[in-house]
Design an enzyme around this catalytic site. Structure first.
Site, mmCIF file in Angstrom:
data_model
loop_
_atom_site.group_PDB
_atom_site.id
_atom_site.type_symbol
_atom_site.label_atom_id
_atom_site.label_comp_id
_atom_site.label_asym_id
_atom_site.label_seq_id
_atom_site.Cartn_x
_atom_site.Cartn_y
_atom_site.Cartn_z
ATOM 1 C CE LYS A 111 -4.406 -1.724 1.153
ATOM 2 N NZ LYS A 111 -5.621 -1.751 1.908
ATOM 3 C CE LYS A 191 -5.935 -8.977 -2.034
ATOM 4 N NZ LYS A 191 -7.216 -8.737 -1.373
ATOM 5 C CE LYS A 194 -13.362 -3.850 0.213
ATOM 6 N NZ LYS A 194 -12.271 -3.779 1.187
HETATM 7 P P1 ATP Z 1 -8.340 -3.344 -0.706
HETATM 8 O O1 ATP Z 1 -8.110 -3.489 -2.175
HETATM 9 O O2 ATP Z 1 -9.065 -2.064 -0.319
HETATM 10 O O3 ATP Z 1 -7.158 -3.666 0.147
HETATM 11 P P2 ATP Z 1 -9.521 -5.948 -0.572
HETATM 12 O O4 ATP Z 1 -10.344 -6.194 -1.772
HETATM 13 O O5 ATP Z 1 -8.183 -6.597 -0.496
HETATM 14 O O6 ATP Z 1 -9.437 -4.407 -0.318
HETATM 15 P P3 ATP Z 1 -10.195 -6.264 2.222
HETATM 16 O O7 ATP Z 1 -11.174 -5.347 2.852
HETATM 17 O O8 ATP Z 1 -8.760 -5.989 2.467
HETATM 18 O O9 ATP Z 1 -10.424 -6.383 0.648
HETATM 19 O O10 ATP Z 1 -10.520 -7.761 2.628
HETATM 20 C C1 ATP Z 1 -11.663 -8.202 3.311
HETATM 21 C C2 ATP Z 1 -11.632 -9.708 3.469
HETATM 22 O O11 ATP Z 1 -11.740 -10.318 2.170
HETATM 23 C C3 ATP Z 1 -10.337 -10.229 4.073
HETATM 24 O O12 ATP Z 1 -10.620 -11.355 4.860
HETATM 25 C C4 ATP Z 1 -9.526 -10.630 2.872
HETATM 26 O O13 ATP Z 1 -8.559 -11.592 3.177
HETATM 27 C C5 ATP Z 1 -10.616 -11.180 1.971
HETATM 28 N N1 ATP Z 1 -10.222 -11.064 0.568
HETATM 29 C C6 ATP Z 1 -9.939 -9.916 -0.098
HETATM 30 N N2 ATP Z 1 -9.610 -10.159 -1.374
HETATM 31 C C7 ATP Z 1 -9.696 -11.516 -1.515
HETATM 32 C C8 ATP Z 1 -9.468 -12.396 -2.611
HETATM 33 N N3 ATP Z 1 -9.100 -11.924 -3.786
HETATM 34 N N4 ATP Z 1 -9.637 -13.725 -2.419
HETATM 35 C C9 ATP Z 1 -10.018 -14.210 -1.218
HETATM 36 N N5 ATP Z 1 -10.241 -13.437 -0.141
HETATM 37 C C10 ATP Z 1 -10.095 -12.103 -0.274
#
Ligand code: ATP
Ligand code: LTN
Length: 324
Positions: A111, A191, A194
């Site tokens: 980040k 991955k 968001k």
């Molecule tokens: P950002 O991009 O804002 O970091 P993010 O999409 O990674 O957001 P988080 O809010 O960080 O989402 O994650 C919320 C939950 O969803 C956490 O338990 C995280 O491990 C899970 N998660 C996020 N992305 C994935 C993914 N691609 N596959 C499986 N689990 C996920």
């Protein structure tokens, strides 16, 4: 009964990675655990957020938890910033957290390449440790990317307990290997997230039917043309993992079911499956989100429950430290 705690940041649109890796696991566990789920808005503001949009996002995420199957008669849902015990314990934990250990956090390193680094972003994992430890949590169901943060949480709990006396339970992460890391539909090495800049890579829970179909149709595959357990690449394996998760069946069963099917035909089946499930979630979401009184009541109940429960641990920690 085991205590389960987890949370998601209201930092963007929730996507099927969040659903598969986190929320659907929470739903499965809520019948036989004490389940507490948080909308972690204080974590979200560690990167720039629009003040007028975040309020709406917080309610959207809470309503999506419910629409995906979190049942307020079985689980508690609350907003992190409505319980000040989280930030207070985070301050206490800061005083035993080694600077070097936070510098090694992968999420922080990633980040800080994209955003201006502030102290909150650096301290993010300590607030997360506080979230978890306040509830004497046994299990934290999350995606793979959060494993390192939960290891830090355990280290901090162990260190505090050794130094000041038994206070915190050591939590375990619950990560299912087939669903813990759903990848971008455009880049199977990155991955699904968001904050991905490529909108075609991520299927959001509130995407329209047309968008879902388009994203699956345009998802990258490989130079083969049909499904085979032995020679598919990462991209097709990712689509099969999504299919398995939405069908709630193992990858092995999926391979048996789809062996030999052309990629085109498989994509059609996948689109139908995802559209059906997301339409069901969206129907419930629209109903819940339009009844703000109901949503607020669920969140108020969650707030009272979380303040009460977490205060016991916070007071114990302060007592151990010799604070008033
Ligand atoms: P950002 O991009 O804002 O970091 P993010 O999409 O990674 O957001 P988080 O809010 O960080 O989402 O994650 C919320 C939950 O969803 C956490 O338990 C995280 O491990 C899970 N998660 C996020 N992305 C994935 C993914 N691609 N596959 C499986 N689990 C996920
Ligand atoms: N850092 C987590 C969100 C989060 C969380 C938690 C998850 C904050 N506090 C406590 C589990 C338990 C993320 O998914 N980015």
């Amino acid at each position: 009964m085991k205590t389960v705690f987890s949370g998601i940041q209201p930092s963007g649109d929730l996507h099927i990675g969040n659903y598969i890796g986190a929320i659907s696991q929470w739903v499965k566990g809520q019948d036989f655990t004490e389940s507490i789920f948080c909308v972690v808005d204080l974590h979200a503001i560690t990167v720039p957020q629009n003040p007028s949009a975040i309020k709406e996002k917080v309610l959207e995420v809470a309503a999506l938890y419910l629409a995906c199957g979190i049942d307020p008669r079985k689980s508690k849902i609350f907003i992190q910033s409505e319980n000040p015990n989280h930030t207070e314990l985070a301050w206490i934990l800061n005083t035993i957290t080694p600077f070097g250990q936070l510098e090694r956090m992968t999420q922080f390193k990633e980040k800080s390449e994209k955003h201006e680094v502030n102290v909150g972003l650096f301290d993010y994992p300590v607030l997360m440790a506080s979230d978890i430890l306040l509830y004497q949590t046994d299990e934290v169901p999350v995606g793979e990317d959060q494993k390192q943060h939960i290891e830090l949480t355990r280290d901090l709990a162990e260190k505090f307990n050794k130094k000041f006396g038994q206070t915190f339970k050591l939590p375990n992460s619950v990560i299912h290997k087939d669903t813990a890391r759903i990848m971008s539909l455009q880049n199977p090495l990155s991955k699904m997230s968001k904050s991905d800049n490529d909108p075609l890579g991520t299927i959001n829970l509130l995407d329209t039917v047309e968008k879902i179909k388009e994203k699956i149709k345009k998802a990258v595959t490989d130079s083969n043309s049909s499904i085979s357990k032995d020679n598919g690449g990462e991209a097709i394996a990712n689509l099969l993992a999504i299919y398995s998760a939405f069908k709630d069946q193992s990858l092995d069963i999926t391979y048996n079911e789809l062996d030999g099917k052309s990629y085109g035909e498989f994509k059609g089946l996948l689109a139908e499956l995802v559209v059906d499930k997301l339409k069901e979630i969206q129907g419930k979401y629209t109903q819940i989100r339009s009844d703000e009184k109901y949503l607020r009541r669920v969140l108020d109940e969650g707030k009272d429950y979380s303040i009460n429960k977490s205060l016991k641990t916070l007071n114990k920690a302060k007592e151990q430290l010799g604070l008033m």
